[in-house]
Design a protein around this motif. Structure first.
Motif, mmCIF file in Angstrom:
data_model
loop_
_atom_site.group_PDB
_atom_site.id
_atom_site.type_symbol
_atom_site.label_atom_id
_atom_site.label_comp_id
_atom_site.label_asym_id
_atom_site.label_seq_id
_atom_site.Cartn_x
_atom_site.Cartn_y
_atom_site.Cartn_z
ATOM 1 N N ASN A 19 78.469 49.010 19.113
ATOM 2 C CA ASN A 19 79.636 48.387 18.473
ATOM 3 C C ASN A 19 80.547 47.870 19.583
ATOM 4 N N ASN A 20 80.985 46.619 19.458
ATOM 5 C CA ASN A 20 81.818 46.015 20.506
ATOM 6 C C ASN A 20 83.251 45.764 20.070
ATOM 7 N N LYS A 21 83.642 46.306 18.930
ATOM 8 C CA LYS A 21 85.037 46.176 18.510
ATOM 9 C C LYS A 21 85.847 47.270 19.195
ATOM 10 N N THR A 22 86.821 46.865 19.997
ATOM 11 C CA THR A 22 87.590 47.827 20.795
ATOM 12 C C THR A 22 88.272 48.864 19.913
ATOM 13 N N ASN A 23 88.084 50.130 20.288
ATOM 14 C CA ASN A 23 88.765 51.228 19.606
ATOM 15 C C ASN A 23 89.340 52.144 20.684
ATOM 16 N N ILE A 24 90.628 51.966 20.974
ATOM 17 C CA ILE A 24 91.264 52.713 22.053
ATOM 18 C C ILE A 24 91.276 54.203 21.786
ATOM 19 N N ASN A 25 91.391 54.588 20.510
ATOM 20 C CA ASN A 25 91.411 56.018 20.183
ATOM 21 C C ASN A 25 90.064 56.665 20.472
ATOM 22 N N HIS A 26 88.992 55.967 20.155
ATOM 23 C CA HIS A 26 87.664 56.482 20.477
ATOM 24 C C HIS A 26 87.509 56.661 21.986
ATOM 25 N N LEU A 27 87.955 55.671 22.731
ATOM 26 C CA LEU A 27 87.834 55.727 24.190
ATOM 27 C C LEU A 27 88.610 56.903 24.760
ATOM 28 N N LEU A 28 89.842 57.078 24.314
ATOM 29 C CA LEU A 28 90.668 58.173 24.831
ATOM 30 C C LEU A 28 90.100 59.534 24.444
ATOM 31 N N ASP A 29 89.625 59.656 23.205
ATOM 32 C CA ASP A 29 89.027 60.926 22.758
ATOM 33 C C ASP A 29 87.793 61.273 23.577
ATOM 34 N N MET A 30 86.980 60.260 23.866
ATOM 35 C CA MET A 30 85.768 60.505 24.635
ATOM 36 C C MET A 30 86.090 60.874 26.081
ATOM 37 N N LEU A 31 87.128 60.267 26.635
ATOM 38 C CA LEU A 31 87.541 60.630 27.990
ATOM 39 C C LEU A 31 88.004 62.086 28.029
ATOM 40 N N ASP A 32 88.735 62.522 27.001
ATOM 41 C CA ASP A 32 89.153 63.924 26.915
ATOM 42 C C ASP A 32 87.941 64.847 26.914
ATOM 43 N N LYS A 33 86.928 64.492 26.130
ATOM 44 C CA LYS A 33 85.725 65.327 26.027
ATOM 45 C C LYS A 33 84.991 65.396 27.369
ATOM 46 N N THR A 34 84.988 64.300 28.079
ATOM 47 C CA THR A 34 84.312 64.272 29.381
ATOM 48 C C THR A 34 84.928 65.280 30.342
ATOM 49 N N PHE A 35 86.262 65.348 30.366
ATOM 50 C CA PHE A 35 86.924 66.276 31.284
ATOM 51 C C PHE A 35 86.890 67.718 30.761
ATOM 52 N N GLU A 36 86.814 67.876 29.458
ATOM 53 C CA GLU A 36 86.704 69.230 28.894
ATOM 54 C C GLU A 36 85.444 69.927 29.387
ATOM 55 N N VAL A 37 84.361 69.180 29.520
ATOM 56 C CA VAL A 37 83.103 69.747 30.015
ATOM 57 C C VAL A 37 83.290 70.289 31.424
ATOM 58 N N GLN A 38 84.157 69.629 32.207
ATOM 59 C CA GLN A 38 84.439 70.072 33.565
ATOM 60 C C GLN A 38 85.543 71.131 33.606
ATOM 61 N N LYS A 39 85.986 71.549 32.418
ATOM 62 C CA LYS A 39 87.065 72.533 32.275
ATOM 63 C C LYS A 39 88.342 72.041 32.958
ATOM 64 N N ARG A 40 88.577 70.736 32.780
ATOM 65 C CA ARG A 40 89.761 70.093 33.343
ATOM 66 C C ARG A 40 90.489 69.320 32.262
ATOM 67 N N LYS A 41 91.793 69.227 32.433
ATOM 68 C CA LYS A 41 92.581 68.375 31.554
ATOM 69 C C LYS A 41 92.431 66.936 32.012
ATOM 70 N N ASN A 42 92.314 66.038 31.050
ATOM 71 C CA ASN A 42 92.181 64.620 31.391
ATOM 72 C C ASN A 42 93.379 64.184 32.232
ATOM 73 N N PRO A 43 93.165 63.786 33.512
ATOM 74 C CA PRO A 43 94.281 63.436 34.389
ATOM 75 C C PRO A 43 94.775 61.998 34.208
ATOM 76 N N MET A 44 94.090 61.234 33.376
ATOM 77 C CA MET A 44 94.449 59.826 33.241
ATOM 78 C C MET A 44 95.733 59.647 32.441
#
Length: 306
Positions: free
Chosen positions: A151-176
């Protein structure tokens, strides 16, 4: 949208700097006797510091192409620019890959540290590009095509949620800075400088997503995130392949925004790109230099991947 012709990349454009460093950037122009601009360097500052803004791979020195092989003239331009930055107590800049001649910075007292990115430098034939992917990348793309759709329709909420999940795996808070991410996405979408891609399965689960920024020269893989629960689906490779195919119709080069992390470097290398060096230059107090030398060890102790 403010645009200048004196820039190596979109990261040096006034409109980009207005996003990542509003009211905190300036530029130095070097002109010849006829008042033609032969050199330009934008820079971001804060009190007595010149620094690299967030989500900006590099900000280099644009030098007129006529001096590409004239090291003497390049040295003169660099010296003129940094003479105007002497008031700053600390300077840290990541130069554009076009800035290959870095010896003048050593003579000016800077430490020079190489960084690396991967680039596909010829996007003219996507079939050939795919053939140059290694077996793992091809396998992942094929597997993902059977599990998800793009899907190529931009969804900023999806992007931000996925970034949070990426850092959660590293046991870190999303620093962005999420507001910064939103400004980048909104502005780039509005200006025609951004492209979004996400991989979604039939149940509506987002496996992976990415945001790319581009101009007519280079398309950058700026942000990417994958849900660890679906890491085996191969969706991240499919999303990147989608970005590369888009880049082939809009830019000349695809830049993976390379990482010094071994595992990430190994992943990027699967797509057949070329390892491209660029240089970070730094000058500061004794304590600044001591901290920078110890930072990799500190990160390792804290469990960061380096």
């Amino acid at each position: 949208m403010k645009i200048t012709e004196y820039a190596n990349s979109l990261f040096e454009q006034p409109w980009w700097l207005d996003i990542v460093a509003p009211h905190s950037w300036n530029e130095i122009l070097v002109k010849d006797d006829a008042e033609n601009v032969i050199g330009r360097m934008p820079y971001v500052f804060d009190n007595k510091t010149v620094y690299i803004p967030k989500l900006t791979q590099n900000i280099g020195i644009w030098i007129s192409p006529e001096f590409k092989n004239d090291y003497g003239k390049q040295k003169q331009i660099i010296n003129e620019i940094f003479l105007q930055l002497e008031k700053y107590q600390k300077i840290e800049i990541a130069l554009n890959p076009n800035n290959e001649y870095v010896l003048p910075f050593r003579w000016l007292g800077f430490s020079i540290v190489p960084s690396f990115t991967y680039r596909i430098e010829d996007l003219s034939n996507t079939e050939l590009l795919y053939q140059n992917f290694n077996k793992t990348a091809k396998k992942n793309i094929k597997s993902a095509n059977n599990k998800v759709t793009i899907n190529n329709k931009t969804n900023i909420n999806h992007l931000l949620d996925m970034l949070d999940k990426t850092f959660e795996v590293q046991k870190r808070k999303n620093p962005m800075d999420k507001e910064l991410v939103k400004r980048i996405v909104e502005t780039c979408d509005s200006n025609g400088n951004g492209f979004y891609s996400e991989a979604v399965d039939k149940e509506g689960n987002i496996h992976s997503c990415a945001y790319f920024v581009y101009d007519d020269q280079v398309c950058y893989y700026l942000l990417g995130a994958t849900d660890s629960a679906f890491r085996s689906s191969g969706a991240q490779s499919l999303v990147i392949w989608d970005g590369i195919q888009f880049a082939a119709t809009h830019s000349k080069i695809f830049d993976f925004e390379g990482s010094m992390v071994e595992g990430i470097e190994n992943f990027f290398r699967q797509f057949g790109g070329k390892c491209i060096p660029y240089y970070r230059i730094r000058k500061g107090s004794f304590f600044d230099e001591l901290y920078e030398s110890l930072k990799p060890r500190i990160k390792k102790i804290m469990g960061y991947k380096i």
